[in-house]
Design a protein around this motif. Structure first.
Motif, PDB file in Angstrom:
ATOM      1  N   ARG A  70       0.809  -1.205   0.000  1.00 57.59           N
ATOM      2  CA  ARG A  70       0.000   0.000   0.000  1.00 57.59           C
ATOM      3  C   ARG A  70       0.852   1.270   0.000  1.00 57.59           C
ATOM      4  NH1 ARG A  70      -4.349   2.964   1.209  1.00 57.59           N
ATOM      5  NH2 ARG A  70      -3.990   4.501   2.812  1.00 57.59           N
ATOM      6  N   TYR A  71       1.949   1.239   0.713  1.00 58.75           N
ATOM      7  CA  TYR A  71       2.805   2.420   0.809  1.00 58.75           C
ATOM      8  C   TYR A  71       4.058   2.186  -0.047  1.00 58.75           C
ATOM      9  CZ  TYR A  71      -0.344   3.735   4.536  1.00 58.75           C
ATOM     10  OH  TYR A  71      -1.463   4.064   5.234  1.00 58.75           O
ATOM     11  N   ASP A  72       3.970   2.573  -1.326  1.00 61.87           N
ATOM     12  CA  ASP A  72       4.998   2.125  -2.281  1.00 61.87           C
ATOM     13  C   ASP A  72       5.607   3.261  -3.108  1.00 61.87           C
ATOM     14  OD1 ASP A  72       2.698   2.685  -3.620  1.00 61.87           O
ATOM     15  OD2 ASP A  72       2.729   0.907  -4.888  1.00 61.87           O
ATOM     16  N   ILE A  73       5.755   4.438  -2.501  1.00 64.70           N
ATOM     17  CA  ILE A  73       6.354   5.570  -3.220  1.00 64.70           C
ATOM     18  C   ILE A  73       7.712   5.181  -3.819  1.00 64.70           C
ATOM     19  CG2 ILE A  73       7.557   7.771  -2.868  1.00 64.70           C
ATOM     20  CD1 ILE A  73       5.372   8.665  -1.070  1.00 64.70           C
ATOM     21  N   ASP A  74       8.568   4.542  -2.994  1.00 61.68           N
ATOM     22  CA  ASP A  74       9.952   4.303  -3.418  1.00 61.68           C
ATOM     23  C   ASP A  74      10.024   3.486  -4.705  1.00 61.68           C
ATOM     24  OD1 ASP A  74      11.059   5.762  -1.397  1.00 61.68           O
ATOM     25  OD2 ASP A  74      11.143   4.074  -0.008  1.00 61.68           O
ATOM     26  N   ILE A  75       9.254   2.398  -4.765  1.00 62.45           N
ATOM     27  CA  ILE A  75       9.385   1.537  -5.941  1.00 62.45           C
ATOM     28  C   ILE A  75       8.791   2.219  -7.178  1.00 62.45           C
ATOM     29  CG2 ILE A  75       7.301   0.217  -5.384  1.00 62.45           C
ATOM     30  CD1 ILE A  75      10.435  -1.145  -7.106  1.00 62.45           C
ATOM     31  N   TRP A  76       7.784   3.067  -6.980  1.00 59.04           N
ATOM     32  CA  TRP A  76       7.272   3.847  -8.123  1.00 59.04           C
ATOM     33  C   TRP A  76       8.366   4.750  -8.687  1.00 59.04           C
ATOM     34  CZ3 TRP A  76       3.241   4.189 -11.339  1.00 59.04           C
ATOM     35  CH2 TRP A  76       2.047   3.532 -11.002  1.00 59.04           C
ATOM     36  N   ASN A  77       9.063   5.447  -7.789  1.00 56.58           N
ATOM     37  CA  ASN A  77      10.079   6.394  -8.248  1.00 56.58           C
ATOM     38  C   ASN A  77      11.270   5.669  -8.873  1.00 56.58           C
ATOM     39  OD1 ASN A  77       8.341   8.221  -7.197  1.00 56.58           O
ATOM     40  ND2 ASN A  77       9.660   8.910  -5.528  1.00 56.58           N
ATOM     41  N   VAL A  78      11.621   4.526  -8.274  1.00 54.76           N
ATOM     42  CA  VAL A  78      12.744   3.764  -8.825  1.00 54.76           C
ATOM     43  C   VAL A  78      12.373   3.210 -10.197  1.00 54.76           C
ATOM     44  CG1 VAL A  78      14.094   1.651  -8.505  1.00 54.76           C
ATOM     45  CG2 VAL A  78      13.801   3.245  -6.605  1.00 54.76           C
ATOM     46  N   THR A  79      11.131   2.769 -10.351  1.00 55.37           N
ATOM     47  CA  THR A  79      10.687   2.292 -11.664  1.00 55.37           C
ATOM     48  C   THR A  79      10.774   3.412 -12.697  1.00 55.37           C
ATOM     49  OG1 THR A  79       9.143   0.853 -10.503  1.00 55.37           O
ATOM     50  CG2 THR A  79       8.819   1.111 -12.864  1.00 55.37           C
ATOM     51  N   LEU A  80      10.366   4.606 -12.271  1.00 54.70           N
ATOM     52  CA  LEU A  80      10.456   5.750 -13.197  1.00 54.70           C
ATOM     53  C   LEU A  80      11.907   5.977 -13.622  1.00 54.70           C
ATOM     54  CD1 LEU A  80       9.035   8.073 -14.601  1.00 54.70           C
ATOM     55  CD2 LEU A  80       9.305   9.434 -12.529  1.00 54.70           C
ATOM     56  N   PHE A  81      12.816   5.931 -12.631  1.00 52.94           N
ATOM     57  CA  PHE A  81      14.236   6.065 -12.968  1.00 52.94           C
ATOM     58  C   PHE A  81      14.632   5.024 -14.007  1.00 52.94           C
ATOM     59  CE2 PHE A  81      18.571   4.564 -12.513  1.00 52.94           C
ATOM     60  CZ  PHE A  81      19.292   5.731 -12.615  1.00 52.94           C
ATOM     61  N   TRP A  82      14.164   3.789 -13.802  1.00 58.57           N
ATOM     62  CA  TRP A  82      14.573   2.706 -14.701  1.00 58.57           C
ATOM     63  C   TRP A  82      13.997   2.856 -16.101  1.00 58.57           C
ATOM     64  CZ3 TRP A  82      18.230  -0.804 -15.289  1.00 58.57           C
ATOM     65  CH2 TRP A  82      19.081  -1.015 -14.205  1.00 58.57           C
ATOM     66  N   HIS A  83      12.828   3.512 -16.225  1.00 55.59           N
ATOM     67  CA  HIS A  83      12.333   3.803 -17.575  1.00 55.59           C
ATOM     68  C   HIS A  83      13.362   4.653 -18.331  1.00 55.59           C
ATOM     69  CE1 HIS A  83       8.626   1.948 -16.698  1.00 55.59           C
ATOM     70  NE2 HIS A  83       7.993   2.964 -16.132  1.00 55.59           N
ATOM     71  N   PHE A  84      13.826   5.706 -17.658  1.00 57.87           N
ATOM     72  CA  PHE A  84      14.819   6.583 -18.297  1.00 57.87           C
ATOM     73  C   PHE A  84      16.136   5.843 -18.509  1.00 57.87           C
ATOM     74  CE2 PHE A  84      11.850   9.775 -16.749  1.00 57.87           C
ATOM     75  CZ  PHE A  84      11.825  10.664 -17.799  1.00 57.87           C
ATOM     76  N   MET A  85      16.469   4.978 -17.555  1.00 63.08           N
ATOM     77  CA  MET A  85      17.712   4.200 -17.654  1.00 63.08           C
ATOM     78  C   MET A  85      17.669   3.304 -18.890  1.00 63.08           C
ATOM     79  SD  MET A  85      20.552   3.284 -16.434  1.00 63.08           S
ATOM     80  CE  MET A  85      21.463   2.184 -17.500  1.00 63.08           C
ATOM     81  N   ALA A  86      16.514   2.673 -19.096  1.00 60.56           N
ATOM     82  CA  ALA A  86      16.384   1.781 -20.251  1.00 60.56           C
ATOM     83  C   ALA A  86      16.547   2.570 -21.546  1.00 60.56           C
ATOM     84  CB  ALA A  86      15.015   1.091 -20.210  1.00 60.56           C
ATOM     85  N   LEU A  87      15.967   3.771 -21.567  1.00 63.24           N
ATOM     86  CA  LEU A  87      16.089   4.620 -22.758  1.00 63.24           C
ATOM     87  C   LEU A  87      17.550   5.021 -22.986  1.00 63.24           C
ATOM     88  CD1 LEU A  87      14.533   6.114 -24.969  1.00 63.24           C
ATOM     89  CD2 LEU A  87      14.280   8.040 -23.403  1.00 63.24           C
ATOM     90  N   THR A  88      18.226   5.388 -21.881  1.00 63.08           N
ATOM     91  CA  THR A  88      19.640   5.770 -21.977  1.00 63.08           C
ATOM     92  C   THR A  88      20.470   4.611 -22.546  1.00 63.08           C
ATOM     93  OG1 THR A  88      19.383   7.229 -20.077  1.00 63.08           O
ATOM     94  CG2 THR A  88      21.629   6.599 -20.645  1.00 63.08           C
ATOM     95  N   ALA A  89      20.264   3.417 -21.990  1.00 62.73           N
ATOM     96  CA  ALA A  89      21.043   2.261 -22.437  1.00 62.73           C
ATOM     97  C   ALA A  89      20.752   1.969 -23.916  1.00 62.73           C
ATOM     98  CB  ALA A  89      20.697   1.037 -21.585  1.00 62.73           C
ATOM     99  N   PHE A  90      19.478   2.051 -24.288  1.00 66.67           N
ATOM    100  CA  PHE A  90      19.111   1.761 -25.665  1.00 66.67           C
ATOM    101  C   PHE A  90      19.784   2.746 -26.631  1.00 66.67           C
ATOM    102  CE2 PHE A  90      16.354   2.653 -29.297  1.00 66.67           C
ATOM    103  CZ  PHE A  90      16.361   1.403 -29.907  1.00 66.67           C
ATOM    104  N   LEU A  91      19.705   4.043 -26.293  1.00 62.21           N
ATOM    105  CA  LEU A  91      20.275   5.047 -27.196  1.00 62.21           C
ATOM    106  C   LEU A  91      21.793   4.909 -27.282  1.00 62.21           C
ATOM    107  CD1 LEU A  91      18.105   8.166 -26.318  1.00 62.21           C
ATOM    108  CD2 LEU A  91      18.070   6.823 -28.421  1.00 62.21           C
ATOM    109  N   THR A  92      22.435   4.691 -26.129  1.00 64.26           N
ATOM    110  CA  THR A  92      23.897   4.554 -26.127  1.00 64.26           C
ATOM    111  C   THR A  92      24.327   3.399 -27.033  1.00 64.26           C
ATOM    112  OG1 THR A  92      23.994   5.367 -23.868  1.00 64.26           O
ATOM    113  CG2 THR A  92      25.912   4.159 -24.655  1.00 64.26           C
ATOM    114  N   VAL A  93      23.700   2.259 -26.831  1.00 64.61           N
ATOM    115  CA  VAL A  93      24.104   1.082 -27.599  1.00 64.61           C
ATOM    116  C   VAL A  93      23.738   1.257 -29.070  1.00 64.61           C
ATOM    117  CG1 VAL A  93      23.703  -1.388 -27.906  1.00 64.61           C
ATOM    118  CG2 VAL A  93      24.062  -0.447 -25.614  1.00 64.61           C
ATOM    119  N   ALA A  94      22.549   1.827 -29.341  1.00 64.46           N
ATOM    120  CA  ALA A  94      22.149   2.026 -30.734  1.00 64.46           C
ATOM    121  C   ALA A  94      23.158   2.916 -31.451  1.00 64.46           C
ATOM    122  CB  ALA A  94      20.757   2.639 -30.793  1.00 64.46           C
TER     123      ALA A  94
END
Lengths: 126, 842
Positions: free
Chosen positions: B809-833
């Motif tokens: 029920r109290y899950d702020i941290d994992i929401w924010n970390v997931t958001l970070f990982w969305h950007f992380m995935a984009l960063t990794a994709f662009l770098t490798v591409a």
């Protein structure tokens, strides 16, 4: 109480869409010219750049025009009272956003024309 | 204040009880613990005072410059020392005064203006302040050791990358200022979220104070403008420390890349200084015209339009670098276009003043000064926006005159107007009007006497940044007059400082709302309490104090929202972005020293790295990371003792929200936008090198291994998928699955980051040999470091889940970390591409 009634037009994203189109047009024009002139050399003609920037400009102006038209309707100047749109109602808030979007579309329209002008007057990469 | 004795009046007892509890919750710590305060009433004042202290320091440097230039062939200073003085003058004025003063003023008055008890992240503001103080003292202190930066405030390579030409001062500049830029981005995050989410109920988007509009625009500008400079600083420092040749043409680099990155930051920065200052004018003008602003929507047009267009001007600082005429044309056109929104707001102010009945006052004097001086600076700005004219006056005193007219007219004068206007908010007392007139005329006349002649001396050919000039060029009288004017100007400023710091014990407190203004910051009682607003009103107008009758009394009597602090906690309201419907009662954290420690240790990393003390740097970095983790663990995402709370007037709001509805998620989103802007600048660097080289990647340099790059990407995307999955499983009621998925994700992310490094390591890419391997390495290191940061966040969430502070029920941290990982995935994709595919494509 805790839910906003929001149409897509009532957002800050739409408000900034006009200048965003300007920014994309600006970058596309500049990058096209910069890469062309770097690769083709100083004496090269600008004709391909002129063509491309012309296409970008047309597309940007059409998009901004459409946005402005939609904002004009959203504002509803002919059906309602004019500014200042400061009343505490959803309608007035909507009209304010419509007007602000319209004004920004106007500025973006003019600014896109400004940015397109250099390729009218400059013929090569010097 | 002066009611009849309370007796047994139950209503009075209610109020007394509420005030007592509020006062206790918002109490400022006493004694040495005072420095643990995080509330805007303290941090805002420190921020303002520190900015002005740096400003006075840089002002003295300015006077030294004028003394040196007063007469021809002067030997008051040596050339090398003069270089340090003018570099530090520009650097300090821009980075340690002009930008921080905006943050300082905004942090101080925004909560009052929005009738919020505080902005959502008070500890972040405090952290930003300590970073600013530490970085600022470090940069300024260098001149006392003869080690100040001396390459000009924009630090152009190759002069400043050459260790023979530019000593440690350049490193102090790069590292000290990078550290301060972090503080600016922190302030931007705080102010954007504050404007969007902390408005009083009913303050719809068509009613927010114009100041808040400007601050919103400037906050967004900072998020996109500062990161390119941070990216540039990274490249620059890698060249100075490790000889990676980003700006060295002999090994494929190009000094022009620095100019691009610097000015992509530097030109928006001019508007980052101008807009919040003119925003103060937008608050003062209606007050003294005693009528609402005429053309509210036009101001919004001006603020948003200027914010955007200012990003298309950067090359006008590079007109003399030999770029193709058509490129100059684009930037010249945009530089002309920005005059439209800039001019619009000036006309709006003039129209409002013409339509109202102007009350004369000291703040208004400075507003008149602003209009006069800034218009002159704007006009010379349109002149230098024309490339052929710019070539004539480039690097001359004409430019010095132009930039001082815009910055002092568009920045300093409005800020001084704001000091006079807002002073009662902070101290409860007014500054002297009699002295104010003296201050204004000394500053206004002194300024014009100093800088008007520079237009002429510039046109006569006097260059900038040159420490002496010979006799007989027609420059003697102009320079002497400029020097006299500078001292008159300084005298005015000293008078202002004396008025601010003089003891005013005998002076009575100002009346409530002393200027009869219409906006909410003037609800404050004189003297103000640290809770800010006594209770949070429902707003139905742009100028509530003029148009909502009885509002001030209702607020003061605690008859609006949140009139109490029953649980002894600091609380403020969160509302929706467009219509400001109340959605959450947010608990904000109180005093702590942990932000000071976090800033001190993070600062240590930058300071020690300057001197190449690597062990100390490492230790400081570990302690800094520890302090930040402790701060997060003990001070954020706290689980409330009850799910919801009655905030008065029959409204009950939740105390905890996660995901896109929480302020923390917004802060993460904005921060990551800035992070992506820095990343995009590095990618821009890669393609910039491609455009300037006939063969890029160069045939004699090895490419990074496509296999390892691909493996790294797959592993990092796997870690991303697992993180997303962890959040979903946790929300579905399975914390065990969250821990398992995150643990596996952390393993994959670590392996993925290592694989990216291997991709450059194994083929033997040597970053000192050529700019191609160097830029490849930088992109890979950037991505790998982000991957490791993602691992820390995953582990943090596992720990939170185990400790019971992250639950389904109290899950702020994992929401924010997931958001970070969305950007992380984009960063990794662009770098490798880019790194794997581009060499195959060309």
């Amino acid at each position: 109480m805790t839910r906003e009634t929001r149409s897509p037009r009532n957002s800050l994203i739409v408000l900034s869409l006009g200048p965003t189109i300007w920014a994309v047009h600006f970058l596309a024009s500049y990058v096209t010219a910069a890469i062309w002139c770097e690769k083709a050399g100083l004496g090269a003609t600008l004709s391909p750049v002129q063509l491309l920037v012309g296409i970008f400009t047309l597309a940007a102006l059409v998009a901004i025009g459409a946005l402005g038209l939609s904002a004009w309707r959203h504002w509803g100047y002919l059906e309602n009272e004019g500014p200042p749109h400061d009343a505490d109602t959803e309608e007035e808030r909507g009209r304010f956003l419509g007007l602000a979007t319209l004004l920004l579309s106007g500025l973006s329209f003019v600014a896109v024309i400004y940015v397109a002008l250099p390729v009218v007057f400059i013929a090569d990469c010097r | 204040m002066n009611e009849a004795p309370a007796g047994h009046d139950p209503d009075m007892e209610r109020r007394r009880g509420q005030e007592k509890r509020l006062r206790a919750a918002w109490a400022t710590p006493r004694g040495w613990r005072y420095w643990s305060a995080v509330n805007n009433t303290e941090v805002g004042v420190w921020y303002t005072a520190t900015s002005f202290a740096f400003m006075l320091f840089a002002g003295v440097l300015g006077l030294l410059i004028r003394v040196q230039l007063a007469v021809p062939d002067n030997d008051f200073m040596t050339g090398p020392f003069y270089n340090q003085v003018f570099t530090l003058h520009g650097t300090v004025m821009m980075f340690l005064f002009a930008v921080p003063i905006f943050e300082a003023v905004a942090i101080t008055i925004m909560p009052q203006m929005l009738a919020a008890r505080d902005l959502p992240f008070p500890r972040l503001s405090a952290f930003g302040y300590w970073c600013f103080l530490i970085g600022g003292v470090f940069v300024c202190g260098s001149i006392f050791f003869g080690a100040a930066p001396d390459g000009g405030w924009f630090m152009y390579p190759p002069l400043s990358t050459d260790p023979e030409q530019a000593g440690i001062g350049a490193d102090i500049w790069l590292l000290g200022l990078s550290f301060i830029e972090v503080a600016s981005i922190a302030a931007a995050v705080e102010l954007i979220v504050g404007t969007l989410k902390c408005r009083p109920p009913g303050m719809r988007i068509n009613m927010i104070p114009l100041y808040a509009w400007y601050i919103l625009v400037v906050g967004v500008m900072i998020v996109f403008a500062f990161p390119p400079l941070i990216a540039g600083d990274i490249l620059f420092e890698m060249e100075r420390m490790f000889d990676w040749p980003f700006f060295d043409p002999r090994r494929g680099g190009d000094p022009l890349l620095w100019q691009h990155l610097f000015w992509i930051f530097g030109h928006p920065e001019v508007y980052i200084i101008f807009l919040p200052a003119i925003a103060v004018v937008a608050m003062i003008v209606p007050t003294f015209a005693q009528r609402p602003i005429f053309g509210y929507s036009w101001i919004v047009l001006a603020a948003v339009g200027t914010g955007f267009l200012s990003f298309g001007l950067w090359v006008h600082h590079m007109f003399a670098t030999g770029l193709p005429a058509v490129s100059l044309g684009f930037f010249s056109a945009a530089s002309q276009a920005v005059a439209i929104p800039t001019g619009v707001q000036i006309f709006v102010f003039i129209a409002t003043l013409l339509l109202g009945r102007v009350v004369s006052s000291t703040p208004m004097l400075f507003v008149w000064g602003t209009l006069a001086v800034f218009v002159l600076g704007g006009l010379t700005g349109v002149m230098v926006a024309l490339a052929p004219f710019d070539w004539q006056v480039h690097d001359s005193h004409f430019i010095v005159a132009h930039l001082h007219y815009t910055l002092i007219g568009g920045g300093l004068f409005p800020i001084v107007a704001g000091i006079y206007y807002f002073f009662p908010l902070v101290s409860g007392k007014k500054l002297s009007d009699r002295l104010g007139k003296w201050v204004f005329w000394l500053m206004f006349l002194g300024f014009n006497i100093a800088f008007l002649p520079m237009h002429v001396s510039g046109l006569r050919g006097m260059p900038r940044r040159v420490f002496s000039y010979p006799e007989g060029l027609g420059l003697e009288n102009l320079n002497l007059v400029s020097t006299i004017g500078a001292f008159i100007f300084a005298a005015g400023f000293v008078l202002l400082v004396l008025d601010v710091v003089r003891p005013r014990r005998g002076q009575p407190y100002a009346d409530t709302n002393p200027w009869n203004a219409g906006t909410l910051e003037w609800l404050i009682e004189m003297p103000g309490e640290s809770w800010g607003v006594r209770s949070v009103p429902q707003i139905s107008s742009r100028y509530p104090l003029w148009e909502q009758e009885g509002l001030a009394r209702q607020v003061a009597e605690g008859r609006c929202y949140l009139p109490d602090a029953e649980e002894g906690r600091r609380e403020t309201l969160i509302t929706t972005t467009i219509d400001a419907l109340p959605v959450q009662c947010l608990r904000v954290p109180g005093p702590t020293f942990i932000t000071l420690w976090a800033a001190a240790f993070t600062g240590g990393v930058f300071v020690f790295a300057t001197f190449h003390w690597w062990f100390a740097t490492l230790v400081s970095g570990i302690l800094g990371a520890g302090a930040i983790l402790r701060w997060l663990w003990t001070g954020t995402a706290e689980i409330p003792e009850k799910p919801a709370k009655d905030i008065g007037l029959g409204v009950t709001l939740p105390l905890y929200m996660s995901g896109p509805r929480s302020v923390g998620w917004w802060a993460m989103f904005i921060t990551m936008m800035g992070d992506m802007a820095a990343f995009a600048s590095l990618i821009f660097g890669y393609f910039f090198y491609w455009t300037i080289h006939p063969d890029f990647p160069p045939p004699d340099q090895p490419d990074p291994s496509a296999g390892w790059l691909g493996l790294g990407l797959v592993l990092l995307l796997g870690a991303w998928w697992l993180t997303v999955r962890a959040r979903g499983r946790n929300a579905a009621g399975s914390p065990g699955a969250l821990r398992g998925a995150l643990a596996l994700g952390a393993v994959l992310a670590t392996a993925g980051s290592a694989a990216l490094i291997a991709a450059a390591w194994l083929p033997g890419l040597d970053p000192t040999s050529h700019v191609y391997p160097a830029i490849v390495w930088i992109l890979l290191i950037w991505t790998a470091v982000h991957g490791i940061l993602g691992v820390v966040m995953q582990l943090y969430c596992i720990a939170g889940s185990v400790a019971g502070r992250l639950t389904p029920r109290y899950d702020i941290d994992i929401w924010n970390v997931t958001l970070f990982w969305h950007f992380m995935a984009l960063t990794a994709f662009l770098t490798v591409a880019v790194l794997a595919l581009f060499p195959m494509a060309v």
